[in-house]
Each structure stands twice: as C-alpha cells, then as structure tokens.
Design a protein around this motif. Structure first.
Motif, mmCIF file in Angstrom:
data_model
loop_
_atom_site.group_PDB
_atom_site.id
_atom_site.type_symbol
_atom_site.label_atom_id
_atom_site.label_comp_id
_atom_site.label_asym_id
_atom_site.label_seq_id
_atom_site.Cartn_x
_atom_site.Cartn_y
_atom_site.Cartn_z
ATOM 1 N N TRP A 2 4.435 -2.944 6.689
ATOM 2 C CA TRP A 2 3.060 -3.021 7.163
ATOM 3 C C TRP A 2 2.281 -1.746 6.908
ATOM 4 N N ALA A 6 -1.258 -1.726 4.974
ATOM 5 C CA ALA A 6 -2.478 -1.199 5.595
ATOM 6 C C ALA A 6 -3.149 -0.169 4.694
ATOM 7 N N LEU A 44 -2.283 -4.992 14.226
ATOM 8 C CA LEU A 44 -1.297 -4.992 13.153
ATOM 9 C C LEU A 44 0.106 -5.254 13.684
ATOM 10 N N ILE A 52 -5.856 -10.466 12.198
ATOM 11 C CA ILE A 52 -6.063 -9.166 11.549
ATOM 12 C C ILE A 52 -7.239 -9.248 10.576
#
Length: 217
Positions: A2, A6, A44, A52
């Motif tokens: 993640w 991001a 997240l 999201i």
C-alpha cells in the motif's frame, strides 16, 4: 504494497492536475510519505477501494477549476494495485495455515479489500485452500469496526462468536471483534498498528501472525 501504491497515486495525481496535490491526498487517506507508513485509523488502512477513491476525488476537486477537470484527473491517475505481484508474506503462511487447519481450526478472512483481489492474493500466497469463508469490502456487508462482517462469517461457519478469535493489525479489526463479542481478540504488530494502537483492545499482542500457533487455546 500500500505504501508503494500511495506514492504512485500521489505522483500520478500531481502530473494529471499539474498541481502539488499529493500532500493533501496523503493526509486525507492516512499515509505518511516520509516514513512510508500507513496510518492505522485512516482510509488506506480500513476503507474499501471505492471509499479510498471517493476520498481522493474529494481532495482533487478542491484543487481543480471544475468538477469535470477533477474527474478527468482522477480517472487519468487512478489504478488499483496488483496484489499478486506486490503482496509479500511476513512469514511462512502456508505452514501456519496448514497447522491451524490440522488443529481443526476454521479460518475466515474479513477484509475491506474487494473480493476479486482478495481471492487472487490468497491464491497467490498459496493459502486459499485453507480459508473456509470470506467477507469482503464489496460484499455489501457493514464495514469495520461494525461487527457485521465477523458475525456473518460466524453464521457461514456455524460457530458462535464466543468460540471465535479475531487476529488483526488495526484498531478497527480489534474493535470489530469486541463489538461482535468474540472469545479472543488478538493484535499483530507486523502490520500498520503499533502497541499503543492495539493494546487497549487486545487480549494478546503478537509480533506477527507467525506466532499465532503459540497462543494457548
């Protein structure tokens, strides 16, 4: 997985909008780009991909001259991570899951991730055969910390909450277990949650899921 996603989304949105939106996006979704840490209570960590996306779209709208321009920028930048390529096990999950099943434990997964990537991830990690039930973010069930997911899994597996344990790395995971009245709530420190985040809600804290088999039954 993640953190990399991001950072990529932030870079892509900067390019798509021509503005430095990444910082606001990171703050809104709960991501610290300096430490590359996913914050345990942010979208997240606990929201669905659709959720999201909505948070990101709201941030981008504040930076763009029109709703249409914001929509185009998000559509240009948006992509979903490939869990099979990016997910890395933090231990010998195949052995762990096999040992739990051999000990006559039923394993279920409650996640805010969508069902298709969840299925793909479990297959890619070689543990899908050991998972008896799934509750996913796009199943239309109440999301963490609401207890609906874990109660639905108990119903599918024909077990009662008092004989069920939850293992999670976010406060939302553990709060869901508490709200459902589960028999044991276990926090793991190998994910996004830290001791201070999880200890108030946990019956036990583990360094990682690899230590799960040593927890007394």
């Amino acid at each position: 997985m993640w953190a990399g996603w991001a950072l990529d989304i932030g870079r892509r949105l900067d390019v798509a909008t021509g503005r430095p939106v990444a910082g606001d996006v990171f703050a809104a979704i709960g991501f610290d780009p300096t430490s590359q840490r996913v914050l345990p209570g942010g979208p997240l960590a606990v929201s669905t991909m659709a959720g999201i996306g909505e948070v990101i779209a709201a941030v981008v709208r504040r930076w763009c001259p029109s709703v249409a321009a914001a929509r185009r920028a998000v559509e240009t930048a948006w992509f979903k991570p490939d869990p099979v390529a990016l997910a890395k096990p933090l231990g010998d999950l195949r052995s762990l899951f096999a040992r739990l099943v051999a000990a006559q434990r039923l394993i279920a997964v409650a996640t805010t991730d969508d069902r298709a990537p969840t299925e793909a991830t479990l297959r890619g990690l070689g543990i899908r055969e050991h998972v008896s039930a799934l509750a996913c973010g796009d199943d239309g069930i109440g999301l963490k910390p609401d207890p609906s997911m874990v109660l639905a899994l108990c119903a599918v597996l024909r077990t009662v909450p008092a004989r069920t344990a939850i293992v999670g790395d976010t406060p939302a995971d553990l709060a869901m277990g508490r709200a459902a009245g589960l028999g044991r709530v276990v926090g793991v420190l190998s994910g996004v949650g830290r001791t201070s985040d999880l200890e108030p809600l946990a019956d036990a804290l583990l360094g990682s899921v690899g230590e799960l088999v040593s927890v007394p039954s």
